[in-house]
Design an enzyme around this catalytic site. Structure first.
Site, PDB file in Angstrom:
ATOM      1  N   LYS A   1     -50.082  14.337  67.799  1.00 47.58           N
ATOM      2  CA  LYS A   1     -48.767  13.685  67.788  1.00 47.58           C
ATOM      3  C   LYS A   1     -48.841  12.189  67.441  1.00 47.58           C
ATOM      4  CE  LYS A   1     -46.591  16.875  71.079  1.00 47.58           C
ATOM      5  NZ  LYS A   1     -45.706  16.952  72.257  1.00 47.58           N
TER       6      LYS A   1
ATOM      7  N   TYR B   1     -38.566  22.200  67.015  1.00 45.43           N
ATOM      8  CA  TYR B   1     -38.331  22.136  68.466  1.00 45.43           C
ATOM      9  C   TYR B   1     -36.947  22.672  68.836  1.00 45.43           C
ATOM     10  CZ  TYR B   1     -42.593  19.502  69.584  1.00 45.43           C
ATOM     11  OH  TYR B   1     -43.890  19.124  69.802  1.00 45.43           O
TER      12      TYR B   1
ATOM     13  N   ASN C   1     -47.476  12.919  74.667  1.00 49.03           N
ATOM     14  CA  ASN C   1     -48.572  13.670  75.295  1.00 49.03           C
ATOM     15  C   ASN C   1     -49.621  14.171  74.294  1.00 49.03           C
ATOM     16  OD1 ASN C   1     -47.055  15.719  74.199  1.00 49.03           O
ATOM     17  ND2 ASN C   1     -47.010  16.980  76.045  1.00 49.03           N
TER      18      ASN C   1
END
Ligand code: CMP
Length: 140
Positions: free
Chosen positions: A11, A51, A114
């Protein structure tokens, strides 16, 4: 022995901090093989669709903005029970709850930033892999 493939994203918090190699090392040390990988800048449309299951969650807008804020590295990982193995290597979604030695415990900044995404099932892995990769791009 069940050889599987799973989908992974390194990410924006990791590309921004220049620690993508550390993430790849932890995946490889954990027994997974990178059989496809590319660095992309996700479009807003891609992030919203990828998502989409979280569309109604309060964090959806922030998640999409984060995922398009810096480049990401999308990957196909292969190995024995790769979906579950990758989830073990990543650790819990919230780094506060992740076990020591996992990617999220050692490298993640918060539940949002994260560091990695990994498929949560073999079925979703197939969908997520085909969202970003053609068969020709995967070289096992
Ligand atoms: P990921 O595995 O990529 O799937 C959905 C992501 O939403 C998740 O990792 C988190 O990074 C992100 N997220 C942001 N805020 C939250 C939250 N409050 N609860 C769960 N996931 C969150």
């Amino acid at each position: 022995m069940t050889m599987e493939r799973t989908f992974s994203i390194i990410k924006p918090d990791a590309t921004k901090r220049n620690i993508t190699g550390k993430v790849v090392s932890m995946l490889e040390d954990g027994g997974l093989r990178v059989v496809a990988q590319k660095r992309i800048r996700m479009t807003k449309e891609q992030a919203e669709e990828f998502y989409g299951i979280h569309r109604d969650k309060p964090f959806f807008g922030g998640l999409v903005e984060f995922m398009i804020s810096e480049p990401v590295i999308v990957q196909v990982l292969e190995g024995e029970n790769a979906v579950e193995r990758n989830r073990e290597i990543m650790g819990a979604t919230n780094p506060d709850n992740a076990v020591a030695g996992t990617i999220r415990k050692e490298l993640a900044l918060s539940i949002g930033e994260n560091t990695v995404h990994g498929s949560d099932s073999v079925e979703n892995a197939k969908t997520e892999i085909s969202f970003f990769f053609s068969d020709m791009e995967i070289v096992g």
